[in-house]
Design an enzyme around this catalytic site. Structure first.
Site, PDB file in Angstrom:
ATOM      1  N   LYS A  26       0.837  -1.197   0.000  1.00  0.00           N
ATOM      2  CA  LYS A  26       0.000   0.000   0.000  1.00  0.00           C
ATOM      3  C   LYS A  26       0.870   1.244   0.000  1.00  0.00           C
ATOM      4  O   LYS A  26       0.674   2.156  -0.805  1.00  0.00           O
ATOM      5  CB  LYS A  26      -0.908  -0.035   1.236  1.00  0.00           C
ATOM      6  CG  LYS A  26      -2.141   0.807   1.124  1.00  0.00           C
ATOM      7  CD  LYS A  26      -3.011   0.662   2.375  1.00  0.00           C
ATOM      8  CE  LYS A  26      -3.777  -0.640   2.389  1.00  0.00           C
ATOM      9  NZ  LYS A  26      -4.375  -0.918   3.719  1.00  0.00           N
ATOM     10  N   ARG A  96      -3.367   3.083   8.481  1.00  0.00           N
ATOM     11  CA  ARG A  96      -3.646   1.901   7.655  1.00  0.00           C
ATOM     12  C   ARG A  96      -2.470   0.943   7.697  1.00  0.00           C
ATOM     13  O   ARG A  96      -1.329   1.355   7.599  1.00  0.00           O
ATOM     14  CB  ARG A  96      -3.872   2.328   6.196  1.00  0.00           C
ATOM     15  CG  ARG A  96      -4.640   3.605   6.045  1.00  0.00           C
ATOM     16  CD  ARG A  96      -4.617   4.135   4.614  1.00  0.00           C
ATOM     17  NE  ARG A  96      -5.279   3.244   3.684  1.00  0.00           N
ATOM     18  CZ  ARG A  96      -5.324   3.455   2.372  1.00  0.00           C
ATOM     19  NH1 ARG A  96      -4.707   4.517   1.852  1.00  0.00           N
ATOM     20  NH2 ARG A  96      -5.943   2.617   1.583  1.00  0.00           N
ATOM     21  N   GLY A 105      -8.585  -7.927   4.412  1.00  0.00           N
ATOM     22  CA  GLY A 105      -9.365  -8.050   5.634  1.00  0.00           C
ATOM     23  C   GLY A 105      -8.579  -8.485   6.854  1.00  0.00           C
ATOM     24  O   GLY A 105      -9.143  -8.765   7.900  1.00  0.00           O
ATOM     25  N   MET A 107      -5.932  -6.846   8.549  1.00  0.00           N
ATOM     26  CA  MET A 107      -5.650  -5.862   9.572  1.00  0.00           C
ATOM     27  C   MET A 107      -6.483  -4.613   9.307  1.00  0.00           C
ATOM     28  O   MET A 107      -6.607  -4.175   8.178  1.00  0.00           O
ATOM     29  CB  MET A 107      -4.165  -5.549   9.577  1.00  0.00           C
ATOM     30  CG  MET A 107      -3.401  -6.680  10.244  1.00  0.00           C
ATOM     31  SD  MET A 107      -1.648  -6.547  10.056  1.00  0.00           S
ATOM     32  CE  MET A 107      -1.435  -7.051   8.396  1.00  0.00           C
ATOM     33  N   ARG A 346      -3.211  -1.316  -6.605  1.00  0.00           N
ATOM     34  CA  ARG A 346      -2.345  -2.504  -6.605  1.00  0.00           C
ATOM     35  C   ARG A 346      -2.755  -3.356  -7.794  1.00  0.00           C
ATOM     36  O   ARG A 346      -3.860  -3.171  -8.339  1.00  0.00           O
ATOM     37  CB  ARG A 346      -2.504  -3.293  -5.306  1.00  0.00           C
ATOM     38  CG  ARG A 346      -3.926  -3.775  -5.126  1.00  0.00           C
ATOM     39  CD  ARG A 346      -4.132  -4.483  -3.805  1.00  0.00           C
ATOM     40  NE  ARG A 346      -5.571  -4.684  -3.607  1.00  0.00           N
ATOM     41  CZ  ARG A 346      -6.141  -4.908  -2.444  1.00  0.00           C
ATOM     42  NH1 ARG A 346      -5.417  -4.930  -1.358  1.00  0.00           N
ATOM     43  NH2 ARG A 346      -7.425  -5.104  -2.352  1.00  0.00           N
ATOM     44  N   HIS A 468     -15.134  -9.843   0.476  1.00  0.00           N
ATOM     45  CA  HIS A 468     -14.139 -10.822   0.926  1.00  0.00           C
ATOM     46  C   HIS A 468     -14.302 -12.157   0.196  1.00  0.00           C
ATOM     47  O   HIS A 468     -13.350 -12.729  -0.330  1.00  0.00           O
ATOM     48  CB  HIS A 468     -14.278 -11.033   2.434  1.00  0.00           C
ATOM     49  CG  HIS A 468     -13.334 -12.045   2.991  1.00  0.00           C
ATOM     50  ND1 HIS A 468     -13.692 -13.358   3.166  1.00  0.00           N
ATOM     51  CD2 HIS A 468     -12.034 -11.948   3.356  1.00  0.00           C
ATOM     52  CE1 HIS A 468     -12.656 -14.028   3.645  1.00  0.00           C
ATOM     53  NE2 HIS A 468     -11.638 -13.189   3.772  1.00  0.00           N
ATOM     54  N   SER A 792      15.996 -41.083 -14.853  1.00  0.00           N
ATOM     55  CA  SER A 792      14.737 -40.387 -14.627  1.00  0.00           C
ATOM     56  C   SER A 792      14.487 -40.400 -13.130  1.00  0.00           C
ATOM     57  O   SER A 792      14.482 -41.459 -12.501  1.00  0.00           O
ATOM     58  CB  SER A 792      13.603 -41.093 -15.371  1.00  0.00           C
ATOM     59  OG  SER A 792      12.384 -40.461 -15.065  1.00  0.00           O
ATOM     60  N   CYS A 859      10.109 -38.080 -13.435  1.00  0.00           N
ATOM     61  CA  CYS A 859       8.798 -38.649 -13.744  1.00  0.00           C
ATOM     62  C   CYS A 859       7.946 -38.787 -12.496  1.00  0.00           C
ATOM     63  O   CYS A 859       6.866 -39.344 -12.523  1.00  0.00           O
ATOM     64  CB  CYS A 859       8.953 -39.993 -14.447  1.00  0.00           C
ATOM     65  SG  CYS A 859       9.798 -41.215 -13.437  1.00  0.00           S
ATOM     66  N   TYR A 879      14.012 -32.871 -19.259  1.00  0.00           N
ATOM     67  CA  TYR A 879      12.560 -32.865 -19.368  1.00  0.00           C
ATOM     68  C   TYR A 879      11.896 -33.130 -18.024  1.00  0.00           C
ATOM     69  O   TYR A 879      12.520 -33.647 -17.092  1.00  0.00           O
ATOM     70  CB  TYR A 879      12.081 -33.899 -20.397  1.00  0.00           C
ATOM     71  CG  TYR A 879      12.295 -35.336 -19.971  1.00  0.00           C
ATOM     72  CD1 TYR A 879      11.335 -36.007 -19.209  1.00  0.00           C
ATOM     73  CD2 TYR A 879      13.454 -36.017 -20.324  1.00  0.00           C
ATOM     74  CE1 TYR A 879      11.535 -37.317 -18.807  1.00  0.00           C
ATOM     75  CE2 TYR A 879      13.663 -37.328 -19.923  1.00  0.00           C
ATOM     76  CZ  TYR A 879      12.698 -37.972 -19.155  1.00  0.00           C
ATOM     77  OH  TYR A 879      12.894 -39.254 -18.750  1.00  0.00           O
TER      78      TYR A 879
END
Ligand code: ADP
Ligand code: MG
Ligand code: MG
Length: 930
Positions: A26, A96, A105, A107, A346, A468, A792, A859, A879
């Site tokens: 903020k 704030r 929500g 604080m 934001r 919310h 693998s 894998c 991979y």
């Protein structure tokens, strides 16, 4: 000296957007907006370092803080032309909280701070609007009482004492809305609030603005460690060490009358991603009135008619913000007597649909590059795109039959069906029992996040698109219908009335988060657009806009990723699904799954129960053609793409029945006595099958099994080759911990291969390699690689064997382990980099030291987890292999890992080439850059 306070005032700010770590999200963005010339009320930010200090020093502040705060406050006063605590010309501020990552929500903010009786009197003289003054005053006392003095109820069934007083007042006056209360009523509320505070705390309400300010600052820092904040951090992986910042800012008053107001908006539609201004506002309102659901807010486009001047200004700011941040932004604004102020911005939370649409659109609009677009979409978000929707016919039939219960806001798209529950603990419990639930609440609060997480979907009666419920659901990727006003929910009886019907706990409902519709009963769901185009082929891509966005994003991902993406598939249809999703080969074909197929389990059991090698060979001879056909199917589906086939792996008793009746049937089928069967099965019993007679150990003790499987593979390859299909089988020997095990099995494979080639006259290229899934195999990777042509990583077993944790028995302790952060994440979901990952690194290094071109992949289940994919990229694997539906996720994760790697590399070279830069930086700048 460390600087603790950063001001933003008079068009100039000491902070900027990149300083989120220090100023919180903020504060950093308030500074940024100030610097780019947007109208932001003056203020200052107390840095997160103060929070860290606060907790490290028994909740005390660093010494210089009061002086820095005072001087920053003086600056605000100068810019605003008012004085904090002054009687004739008072300045009011908001306090704030603001952490680095937004914590909705978590604080609470305190508005109108600096108010007391004399200040109020002065403000009335100045503003000539006593209703406004007392409205601000009563809001302040309530917020301060709740947040700082602790009157806010802990339990969700209790009500806020101030709300009780307000309700009483409204009843007494016979009005419905807060805004119907007049100045006198509000003044009375202030007095009653203060009395209540005195009654509950034993103390008078603090009248001294200075004391109020420090009380509020302390409460914000204190709230960093309240239960809600801790729970939220845990859920979203926010480290405790980050801390929160505190922002103190001059008030902009949206409650000064009809030409004042407040609103929230997104610069694009957060649900669909459409490029249109999206949001809500309320006139003569303050702070969170818009989202609190007290009065129904108006959609932003309405402002065009009602107040075109402000609308134009907002529209201009929307463009400025998008051009500056090059992203979709979430904003808060307030209008004070016709003047617009920006209070927050934001990057906006969005659904997966919106994320992809916005990213792709912004590339087209020239705002971002394709690489940035890829970094804007979280790989897991693709899950949402692949998620089912309701069968539209069934849905409209349900509506025609009057099963449409209500319509709310389409806050989180997708289709969900489940049983209604009315609170979060129930949602969690029912989910544990294996039920699908729809969490239905009047509105949700941070206490509900776990229940929301446990639900298929979320339905609320109150709250808008930015409530919310809506925000958190979008973040979680949950289906959500919010603000469905016609639901009359009664928590006490666990039921709700809607559309003349009563829906009770446990009744089925269906919610459509794309349209906002709530439907009685169960509806069947249908594959998503992407699945319809790619897998079912029931939809043309040109008629599928969502698919097109998906395809564009995948195209870019393929352009940048270095990792190849394979799939784990045992059947031809799985293999072709995976190819449709972009798989480039099979990384793991588990042959044992095939033995459960039709006609196969019988000979398989014969083989296992055989007494002699000869009997075993006879059973294997029956299995050979069946398995050969399976491989042919897979080779055909893969059409030349590499296929890694693992020889039989699980302990043999997994193929046998364990209950007496089934054993008797088996005995009958095989024409052997029951007792003999029972004994044989018992003799196969193991105390710890995971570490028992399995993997290559089977093929070493019973070489005829490996012989048969190799023969099936090579004969299938030869047959397919005859039909002109290219095929390169990669035969993978499981559970190798000692190179001699591999040597043993390799010899068999190569012998059979040359036999088959001689018999058929075909030349077949193939590889023999191994799975690395026990620590010894990794630690002796150089020896193993002298034989193995590929590795693998079987990270499921490697995790079990490295941690000494049996996955099947981990339920009881692993969740508490994660809660206590012994492991940050479930190591079976997200690769444990420090332990398992360290072994992988050793295996890679040693393996490549012995065989430089060694092909290495993964894998295990982790091959489809974005963070693990990133790690695989970093340690240089060739991979990853994952389940078919995770292939797109792995493609995106691989691209993001590659791009992140490039960015890191670029930064490194930049730093190396310009060392003088840092040394010239002033000390304050250096502090800022930290
Ligand atoms: P959250 O982090 O919960 O969004 P905020 O600090 O943004 O909390 O504040 C809550 C509400 O108060 C928001 O609607 C915000 O716009 C409003 N608000 C905060 N500071 C001011 C201010 N100085 N003037 C007017 N409104 C404010
Ligand atoms: Mg809040
Ligand atoms: Mg806010």
């Amino acid at each position: 000296m460390i600087k603790y306070v950063y001001s933003f005032a008079g068009g100039k700010a000491e902070g900027k957007a990149v300083m989120k770590g220090l100023l919180g999200g903020k504060g950093a963005n308030l500074a940024e907006m100030t610097n780019i010339g947007l109208p932001v009320p003056a203020g200052f930010t107390i840095s997160t370092e103060v929070c860290t200090y606060f907790y490290a020093h028994h909740r005390r502040y660093p010494k210089p803080l009061p002086v820095e705060v005072r001087s920053a406050l003086r600056k605000v006063e100068r810019v605003m032309g008012a004085r904090f605590g002054d009687v004739t010309n008072p300045l009011l501020v908001s306090v704030r909280s603001g952490a680095r990552a937004s914590m909705p929500g978590m604080m609470d903010t305190i508005l109108n701070l600096g108010m007391n009786d004399t200040v109020a009197a002065g403000l009335i003289r100045k503003a000539k609007n006593d209703r406004f003054v007392f409205d601000s005053y009563r809001r302040f006392v309530q917020m301060y009482g709740d947040v700082v003095l602790g009157l806010k109820p802990e339990h969700k069934d209790e009500t806020d004492p101030f709300e009780v007083i307000i309700e009483g007042k409204k009843k007494e006056k016979g009005v419905e809305l807060d805004s119907d209360l007049d100045a006198e009523d509000l003044r009375a509320l202030v007095a009653m609030f203060k009395q209540e505070i005195k009654k509950r705390t034993g103390h008078d309400f603090p009248e001294d603005p200075e004391e109020q300010l420090w009380g509020a600052i302390g409460a914000v820092f204190g709230s960093w460690n309240n239960d809600r904040a801790i729970a939220y951090r845990r859920l979203y992986d926010i480290p405790e060490s980050w801390g929160t910042a505190v922002n103190v800012q001059a008030m902009a008053f949206g409650n000064m009358g009809a030409d004042s107001g407040t609103g929230v908006a997104f610069t694009r539609d957060p649900a669909t991603g459409e490029n249109r201004f999206y949001g809500e506002y309320l006139m003569n309102a303050q702070g969170e009135d818009v989202v609190a659901g007290i009065r129904t807010p108006l959609p932003i486009p309405r402002m065009k008619k009602e107040n075109s001047r402000i609308y134009k200004e907002l529209e201009r700011i929307r463009k400025v913000l998008e051009r500056h941040y090059r992203d979709m932004m979430d904003i808060e604004f307030t209008i004070q007597e016709g003047r617009l102020y920006m209070l927050q911005c934001r990057a906006g939370k969005r659904t997966a649909f919106a994320a992809i649409k916005i990213a792709v659109d912004m590339v087209r609009e020239g705002l971002i590059s394709d690489k940035e677009a890829l970094m804007r979409v979280e790989p897991d978000q693709l899950n949402q795109l692949l998620r089912p929707v309701f069968d539209p016919r069934e849905e409209s039939q349900a509506a025609a039959k009057g099963r449409l219960l209500a319509k709310g806001l389409n806050a989180g798209p997708g289709a969900a069906t489940g049983k209604v529950v009315f609170n979060s603990p129930d949602a969690e419990e029912w989910k544990k029992r294996g039920e699908k639930v729809i969490l239905t609440r009047i509105e949700t609060s941070p206490e509900d996040v776990k229940g929301m997480d446990a639900s298929e979907g979320i339905l609320t009666a109150r709250g808008g698109m930015t409530s919310h419920a809506a925000l958190v659901a979008r973040q979680m990727g949950k289906v959500c219908v919010a603000g469905c006003g016609s639901l009359q929910i009664d928590y006490a009886t666990h039921s709700m009335r809607v559309n003349g019907k009563v829906i009770r706990e446990g009744d089925w409902i269906s919610i459509n988060g794309t349209t906002g519709e709530v439907i009685e009963g169960k509806l069947s769901t249908r594959p998503s657009e992407v699945v319809q185009v790619l897998i079912d082929r029931t939809l043309e891509s040109r008629e599928a806009p969502v698919y097109q966005l998906f395809a564009r994003l995948m195209f870019w991902a393929d352009k940048y990723r270095r990792l190849r993406v394979r799939t784990n598939a045992d059947q031809p249809d799985q293999a072709s699904n995976a190819i449709a999703f972009g798989a480039e080969g099979i990384g793991l074909c588990r042959t044992e799954h095939m033995f459960f197929g039709e006609g196969k389990i019988g000979p398989m059991r014969e083989m296992i129960l055989a007494d002699t090698e000869q009997a075993r060979r006879m059973a294997l001879a029956k299995l050979l053609p069946l398995q050969r056909a399976d491989f042919e199917g897979i080779f055909e589906a893969m059409n030349g793409k590499p296929v890694t086939i693992r020889t039989i792996d699980p302990p043999l008793h997994e193929f046998l029945p364990h209950e007496e009746p089934l054993q008797r049937t088996l005995a009958q089928e095989m024409g052997i006595g029951y007792e003999k069967i029972r004994q044989r099965i018992e003799s196969l019993h193991e105390f710890n099958p995971m570490l028992g007679f399995r993997g290559c150990r089977l093929g070493i003790i019973h070489p005829e099994i490996t012989e048969m499987q190799s023969r099936a593979i090579f004969e299938a390859a030869a047959n397919v080759r005859k039909r002109g299909i290219k095929v390169i089988p990669e035969i993978m020997i499981p559970l190798v911990g000692n190179v001699k095990e591999l040597e043993d099995q390799e010899r068999i494979v190569r012998k059979v291969a040359s036999e088959v080639m001689k018999e058929t006259g075909a030349t077949i290229r193939y590889l023999v390699g191994t799975m690395i899934e026990v620590p010894r195999g990794a630690l002796t990777g150089d020896e193993v690689a002298r034989v193995a042509e590929f590795f693998s990583f079987g990270t499921n077993d490697l995790t079990q064997t490295t941690l000494g944790v049996s996955r099947d028995d981990a339920g009881r302790f692993l969740i508490p382990y994660v809660q206590r952060e012994i492991y940050r994440k479930d190591p079976f979901e997200v690769l444990d980099r420090d332990g398992v990952g360290a072994l992988m690194k050793i295996a890679v290094e040693k393996g490549r030291s012995a065989r430089p071109g060694l092909k290495i992949g993964i894998c295990g289940e982790h091959g489809g987890d974005p963070s693990s994919v990133e790690f695989c990229h970093e340690i240089g694997l060739a991979y990853v292999s994952c389940s078919p539906f995770r292939v797109p996720i792995a493609r995106l994760a691989a691209a993001r890992a590659a791009i992140a790697g490039q960015t890191r590399e670029k930064k490194r070279t930049l730093r190396r080439s310009k060392p003088q830069r840092t040394s010239r930086m002033s000390s304050s700048k250096r502090a800022a850059a930290r």
